[in-house]
Each structure stands twice: as C-alpha cells, then as structure tokens.
Design a protein around this motif. Structure first.
Motif, PDB file in Angstrom:
ATOM      1  N   ARG A   1       0.856  -1.188   0.000  1.00  0.00           N
ATOM      2  CA  ARG A   1       0.000   0.000   0.000  1.00  0.00           C
ATOM      3  C   ARG A   1       0.893   1.240   0.000  1.00  0.00           C
ATOM      4  NH1 ARG A   1      -5.204   1.850   2.135  1.00  0.00           N
ATOM      5  NH2 ARG A   1      -4.971   3.928   3.050  1.00  0.00           N
ATOM      6  N   CYS A   2       0.640   2.159  -0.921  1.00  0.00           N
ATOM      7  CA  CYS A   2       1.433   3.384  -1.009  1.00  0.00           C
ATOM      8  C   CYS A   2       0.932   4.408   0.010  1.00  0.00           C
ATOM      9  CB  CYS A   2       1.361   3.958  -2.419  1.00  0.00           C
ATOM     10  SG  CYS A   2       1.907   2.797  -3.703  1.00  0.00           S
ATOM     11  N   SER A   3       1.763   5.375   0.333  1.00  0.00           N
ATOM     12  CA  SER A   3       1.417   6.352   1.369  1.00  0.00           C
ATOM     13  C   SER A   3       0.416   7.394   0.886  1.00  0.00           C
ATOM     14  CB  SER A   3       2.682   7.057   1.870  1.00  0.00           C
ATOM     15  OG  SER A   3       3.339   7.717   0.797  1.00  0.00           O
ATOM     16  N   THR A   4       0.304   7.571  -0.420  1.00  0.00           N
ATOM     17  CA  THR A   4      -0.645   8.532  -0.993  1.00  0.00           C
ATOM     18  C   THR A   4      -1.444   7.844  -2.097  1.00  0.00           C
ATOM     19  OG1 THR A   4       0.992   9.312  -2.598  1.00  0.00           O
ATOM     20  CG2 THR A   4       0.849  10.502  -0.508  1.00  0.00           C
TER      21      THR A   4
ATOM     22  N   TYR B   1      -4.833   3.358  -3.316  1.00  0.00           N
ATOM     23  CA  TYR B   1      -3.526   3.365  -2.656  1.00  0.00           C
ATOM     24  C   TYR B   1      -2.579   2.270  -3.154  1.00  0.00           C
ATOM     25  CZ  TYR B   1      -4.956   6.856   0.773  1.00  0.00           C
ATOM     26  OH  TYR B   1      -5.363   8.019   1.380  1.00  0.00           O
TER      27      TYR B   1
ATOM     28  N   CYS C   1       4.619   1.730  -5.979  1.00  0.00           N
ATOM     29  CA  CYS C   1       4.618   3.145  -5.589  1.00  0.00           C
ATOM     30  C   CYS C   1       5.604   3.902  -6.481  1.00  0.00           C
ATOM     31  CB  CYS C   1       4.926   3.283  -4.103  1.00  0.00           C
ATOM     32  SG  CYS C   1       3.825   2.267  -3.053  1.00  0.00           S
TER      33      CYS C   1
ATOM     34  N   ARG D   1       3.443  12.476  -4.373  1.00  0.00           N
ATOM     35  CA  ARG D   1       4.513  12.728  -3.405  1.00  0.00           C
ATOM     36  C   ARG D   1       4.440  14.168  -2.887  1.00  0.00           C
ATOM     37  NH1 ARG D   1       9.954  10.353  -6.080  1.00  0.00           N
ATOM     38  NH2 ARG D   1       9.127  11.154  -8.049  1.00  0.00           N
TER      39      ARG D   1
END
Length: 240
Positions: A77-80, A86, A107, A205
């Motif tokens: 899971r990506c942070s954004t 996600y 990501c 990002r």
C-alpha cells in the motif's frame, strides 16, 4: 487540371502508409498481468487490465510508454493515493508492432519487475517520416532535450514529446515534469524526500517544487524552489 492534381495529392497522402497514420498503441493485448485494453489520444494513453480492476495511465514518447499502474489491491500500500486508490506503481513499456515488453514497480520505486504482452487486436502504425521540418519546440541549436544530462542534482534522463518534457534524476528518486518554450523549461521537480514537505502531493509525493531551466546548446543553468515558493536554489547541467 489543378483540381484533379490536388485530388491526386490528397489521395496519396491518405493512402500511402506512414504519411497519414500516427504511431498508436491502442488495442487489446494478452499480457503477463492479464488482458490489457489501451486507448490513446495524442501522446496520452489510458487502459484497463483484468488483474485487481487494473488501470494504466501514462504518456507515450515515440514507442515508449512511461506511466503508472493502479489497482484495488496489491502486496504493498502506497502512502498517498493515485486516482483514489492506494495500490499503484510506475511502469515503463517499450512497444513493437507485435506487442510490448517492460517493467513495473511499487509506488514510486524504480520499475524492476517484468511485464510483457502480445497484441491481439488493433494495428500499430509507424511514425510519419521526417520531412525535414523545423521542430518548434527544439532548443535553438535544433536539438531536443531527449537524452542523458549530468547535473548538480545527479544525472537526468530527459524525454520529450512536442513541448512536453519529463525526466528522472538520481537524487531521492527525482522526477521532472514541465514544458519547454524558447529554450526555457518550466515545471516541477518531485522527490521522495526533501527539507520541506508541501501541503498537498504532486504525482503522489509531498516533496516537490518549481524549476526553471534555460538551455544553451549542450548545457543549462536554472533555479529551483520548494513547493510553490519563489525559485532560490541553483541547478545546472551538461549534456553527456
């Protein structure tokens, strides 16, 4: 006779392969990540594939697609989010008449895992031949920015399509996006980390800022800033 001549010329332009047809990756593919259907408008490409309600979006540079995959679920899971989800990552595909080969990553990691496909429908056509016309978006010595440049922020690999420019550089998985006009590139840098976190993300990002590069032959000099702040730092480079 003049009307007849014009009709003959028009028919020649329409019927001779490679003159009227632009390079296209639109169509259906059987791939290692499931069936893929791609749509193209100019240099913008979007698509769907069967794995995890997969989505593709990106930009075509000649025969290379640079962009992103997006899914409902994945091993990371990506942070954004990207397009509201996600689970996503970068892709880089190289197309031929029969299909594509490329790589993907999670990501904003560099693509490293293989992804290939074979065309099952749709026909890819060759780019129109070079008629020796001046490129309105070339820098003043007649060349494009395409290629590798050494810079004060690490090596940059530029890609250019018309006036639109993107690039990757070594510092903090850096990315450049922008447009060039009259030897000046204006756009943004985007990184995994920097000394200032912006209030909203750009391309997923939170560490980014504006850039302005002025090119002269095989070198450039310019400035950069954090987020939407005024440009204050120096950034220069030389074509390798």
């Amino acid at each position: 006779m003049k009307i007849l001549s014009r009709i003959i010329i028009l028919l020649a332009v329409l019927l001779v392969p490679g003159i009227s047809q632009a390079f296209s990756v639109a169509g259906s593919y059987s791939s290692t990540e499931g069936a893929v259907t791609l749509h193209q408008s100019g240099d913008r490409v979007t698509g769907r594939y069967t794995n995890d309600n997969g989505e593709l979006t990106g930009q075509l540079f000649d025969s290379t697609l640079e962009g992103f995959w997006i899914e409902d679920g994945s091993d990371r899971r990506c942070s954004t989010p990207k397009n509201g989800r996600y689970h996503w990552g970068r892709v880089s595909f190289e197309f031929t008449e029969s299909g594509f080969s490329g790589k993907w990553g999670y990501c904003n990691d560099a693509p490293s895992r293989p992804w290939s496909g074979s065309r099952t429908s749709g026909r890819q056509t060759a780019p129109p031949p070079d008629r020796g016309e001046a490129d309105p978006f070339a820098i003043s010595d007649g060349s494009s920015l395409e290629g590798v440049w050494g810079s004060t922020e690490g090596d940059i690999k530029f890609r250019q399509q018309g006036n639109r420019v993107s690039g990757r550089y070594t510092t903090d998985n850096g990315e450049l996006v922008g447009s060039v006009s009259n030897d000046v590139l204006r756009g943004y840098w985007i990184e995994d980390h920097s000394n200032k976190r912006c209030s909203h993300p750009k391309n997923g990002r939170y560490f980014w800022g504006k850039v302005e590069f002025r090119f002269s032959g095989n070198s450039f000099s310019g400035r950069w800033g954090y987020c939407d702040d005024a440009l204050s730092g120096n950034w220069s480079g030389q074509r390798k």
